[in-house]
Design a protein around this motif. Sequence first.
Motif, PDB file in Angstrom:
ATOM      1  N   GLN A  22       0.860  -1.181   0.000  1.00 59.92           N
ATOM      2  CA  GLN A  22       0.000   0.000   0.000  1.00 59.92           C
ATOM      3  C   GLN A  22       0.897   1.233   0.000  1.00 59.92           C
ATOM      4  O   GLN A  22       1.710   1.406   0.904  1.00 59.92           O
ATOM      5  CB  GLN A  22      -0.892  -0.001   1.253  1.00 59.92           C
ATOM      6  N   MET A  23       0.758   2.062  -1.045  1.00 58.72           N
ATOM      7  CA  MET A  23       1.571   3.280  -1.134  1.00 58.72           C
ATOM      8  C   MET A  23       1.335   4.167   0.079  1.00 58.72           C
ATOM      9  O   MET A  23       0.206   4.334   0.530  1.00 58.72           O
ATOM     10  CB  MET A  23       1.235   4.074  -2.398  1.00 58.72           C
ATOM     11  N   GLN A  24       2.415   4.718   0.578  1.00 58.61           N
ATOM     12  CA  GLN A  24       2.361   5.645   1.695  1.00 58.61           C
ATOM     13  C   GLN A  24       2.205   7.072   1.151  1.00 58.61           C
ATOM     14  O   GLN A  24       2.506   7.319  -0.024  1.00 58.61           O
ATOM     15  CB  GLN A  24       3.646   5.523   2.531  1.00 58.61           C
ATOM     16  N   PRO A  25       1.767   8.009   1.988  1.00 62.91           N
ATOM     17  CA  PRO A  25       1.626   9.393   1.515  1.00 62.91           C
ATOM     18  C   PRO A  25       2.939   9.911   0.906  1.00 62.91           C
ATOM     19  O   PRO A  25       4.010   9.701   1.460  1.00 62.91           O
ATOM     20  CB  PRO A  25       1.274  10.174   2.792  1.00 62.91           C
ATOM     21  N   GLY A  26       2.829  10.499  -0.258  1.00 66.15           N
ATOM     22  CA  GLY A  26       3.984  11.061  -0.946  1.00 66.15           C
ATOM     23  C   GLY A  26       4.671  10.101  -1.908  1.00 66.15           C
ATOM     24  O   GLY A  26       5.380  10.541  -2.811  1.00 66.15           O
ATOM     25  N   GLU A  27       4.484   8.796  -1.716  1.00 65.12           N
ATOM     26  CA  GLU A  27       5.152   7.833  -2.593  1.00 65.12           C
ATOM     27  C   GLU A  27       4.646   7.870  -4.031  1.00 65.12           C
ATOM     28  O   GLU A  27       5.468   7.798  -4.959  1.00 65.12           O
ATOM     29  CB  GLU A  27       5.070   6.414  -2.019  1.00 65.12           C
TER      30      GLU A  27
END
Length: 99
Positions: free
Chosen positions: A67-72
């Motif tokens: 799951q992509m993290q914020p900013g990725e």
Amino acid sequence: MSDEQPKQIQIEEPILTDELKEQIKATSPHCQLIYTRMQEKIREKYCSEDEMYMTRISVGQLAGMYQMQPGEPELIVAYQTFIEGIRQWGKSERAKFGL
């Protein structure tokens, strides 16, 4: 000194097939220099570890295992945009040789 070609030597224009293009790209010192320059341009901005990180999270996301993290997502877009610019530069350089 004569500018004429000896009769036993026949000049024929080659048919530039995809296979021949790939062979030329693999063996041409000019193409190898372009590939080297492309890597140098990439390394000016991204180290190998950065590239592995971008690849790892992108593949993980595509596989549904990360799951992509914020900013990725923004990092991936910036990275991919930069890389595609480098690839386009390499393509335009090879096009100068008809490849």
